[in-house]
Write a protein that holds these residues in place. Structure first.
Motif: not given
Length: 376
Positions: A151-152, A175-177, A188-200
Motif C-alpha cells: 500500500v503506497i 507508476a504514472y497516475v 511514483i517510484d513503486l519501491k520507495s513510494g516517492v511521488a513527483q508531479r509533472f505536466l501541471d
C-alpha cells in the motif's frame, strides 16, 4: 480549481481545437473490420455499473465498480466466464467502513503490471463534487496469492486542491497516475513510494469540450456539460512513451525521459505533450505488447486500434457497446464492459436509467488489426 469550474470553455467542437494533427495522421476508416459475431458476453451484473476491467492470464477478470457512480460494494470483484463475481481480494478490502488504509475508499483506476501485480488507484474521493474522505493511495495485489502486497500513500505535495487521481500505467518500478481533478501526471517510484508531479495544467491534459456520448452531451448534476481532465493513461511496452488524455479526448503522447532528466526545463515539460490522435470521448485505453493502442469510443459505441506506425483500424461498432469502458487485452482477445456510465443516477436527475444487465464482452481482435498497412 475543481472539475466543475472549467465548463465555460467547453463548447469547442471536435474540429476546432487549437492544436493541429501532424499531416501523416490518418483518419479513422468508416468501415469496421469485424462483425457482431466477434463480440460475445463474458459476465453480467444486474446491480453494478462496471466501468473498467483487467484480464488475468488464468482467465479470471477483475471488475471495477466505483462508488462515484453510485455503486454498492464491492468496488473490486473477480469472476470467470459466466460466473458470479466475488469481492477481490476479499470482503474486508471492500468493506464500507473501517481503516481507510486497509480498505478501498474510492477506486478510480487499475492496471496489471509486467510482473503480474494488479495495481489499484484509490482516490479517496467517492463523490467528485465533495471533499476527499481519505488520502489517495495505490494498492498492489498479487493475483497468484490474492493477497495485498503493498500500500503506497500518495504524498500530499504531489496533489493539488481538487485533485482526483484516476487512471494508472506501470512500467517496471514506476507508476504514472493521471489527475482527473486538476490536470497533471504523478510519477511514483513503486519501491520507495516517492511521488513527483509533472505536466501541471498542461493543455493536452485539460478538458476543452464536453464529454459526448451516443445519446448526446453528458451533463453534471447541475445541468452543465461534464468535463473531466486527464483520466485515461497507458504506456508503451518499452516504457518510452506515455499516452494520456482527458475523458473527452484527444489523445496525447509524452516522452517519459523528460520525467527522469534533471536538465528538463519547465518550458520543455509544458510543451512536451504531442497531439497523437484526434479521438472522440473514450471510455478506455490500453496498449498491446507490440505497441498497438486499443481504445473504446463512447461517442460511437466502437472499439478501435492505432498502430505504432500511426495507422488507425476501426475494429467494430455495435449497438450493444453502450459507453464501452476501460478495456483489457489478453492474447488476441479484448475484454470491454458496456458500462452505460452515462445512465447512472448522477447523470439522470437522480434516477438511473441503466438497461440491466451491464455486460462485459469479449472481442476477438482481427489478425490484421496491428498492421501498419492502410486498409481502404
Amino acid at each position: 480549481m475543481n472539475w466543475l469550474s472549467r465548463l465555460s470553455c467547453l463548447c469547442l467542437p471536435l474540429g476546432v481545437l487549437s492544436l493541429s494533427v501532424p499531416a501523416h495522421a490518418v483518419p479513422m476508416p468508416e468501415k469496421p473490420e469485424a462483425t457482431a459475431a466477434d463480440l460475445n458476453p463474458f459476465v453480467e451484473s444486474s446491480s453494478q455499473i462496471w466501468d473498467a476491467v483487467v484480464a488475468l492470464p488464468d482467465n479470471r477478470l477483475v471488475l471495477e465498480a466505483p462508488r462515484w457512480l453510485g455503486n454498492i460494494a464491492p468496488q473490486i470483484s473477480i469472476s470467470t466466464a459466466g460466473g458470479r463475481p466475488t469481492p477481490y481480494p476479499n470482503a474486508d478490502w471492500n468493506a464500507a467502513e473501517g481503516d481507510p488504509q486497509t480498505r478501498f475508499v474510492a477506486v478510480t483506476g487499475m492496471t496489471r503490471a509486467g510482473d503480474g501485480t494488479l495495481w489499484i488507484v484509490d482516490s479517496g474521493v467517492p463523490d467528485r463534487e465533495q471533499k476527499p474522505e481519505a488520502p489517495a493511495k495505490l494498492v498492489g495485489i498479487d493475483p497468484s496469492t490474492n493477497k495485498v502486497t503493498k500500500v503506497i500513500p500518495i504524498s500530499a505535495d504531489a496533489l493539488r486542491q481538487g485533485s482526483i487521481v484516476s487512471g494508472i500505467a506501470v512500467h517496471e518500478q514506476t507508476a504514472y497516475v493521471a489527475d482527473s481533478g486538476v490536470a497533471g501526471v504523478i510519477v511514483i517510484d513503486l519501491k520507495s513510494g516517492v511521488a513527483q508531479r509533472f505536466l501541471d495544467h498542461v493543455e493536452g491534459l485539460t478538458a476543452k469540450r464536453p464529454i459526448m456520448a451516443a445519446a448526446g452531451v453528458v451533463k453534471a448534476r447541475d445541468g452543465r456539460p461534464l468535463a473531466i481532465d486527464a483520466s485515461l493513461i497507458a504506456i508503451s511496452p518499452d516504457g518510452k512513451w506515455l499516452y494520456v488524455m482527458p475523458y473527452c479526448g484527444p489523445l496525447f503522447r509524452v516522452a517519459t525521459t523528460l520525467f527522469n532528466d534533471p536538465n528538463s526545463t519547465n518550458t520543455a515539460l509544458q510543451e512536451s505533450a504531442t497531439l497523437w490522435y484526434r479521438t472522440h470521448a473514450l471510455g478506455g485505453l490500453t496498449v498491446g505488447p507490440d505497441g498497438t493502442l486499443y481504445w473504446s469510443d463512447v461517442t460511437t459505441g466502437s472499439i478501435d486500434s492505432y498502430t505504432p506506425g500511426r495507422i488507425p483500424h476501426h475494429l467494430i461498432t455495435d449497438p450493444r457497446l453502450k459507453w464501452p469502458g476501460g478495456l483489457s487485452l489478453s492474447g488476441n482477445t479484448l475484454f470491454v464492459p458496456a458500462s452505460q456510465l452515462d445512465q447512472a443516477a448522477r447523470f439522470q436527475n437522480g434516477q438511473a436509467t441503466v438497461q440491466w444487465p451491464v455486460t462485459v464482452y469479449t472481442f476477438h481482435v482481427p489478425d490484421d488489426a496491428t498492421s501498419d498497412v492502410l486498409r481502404k
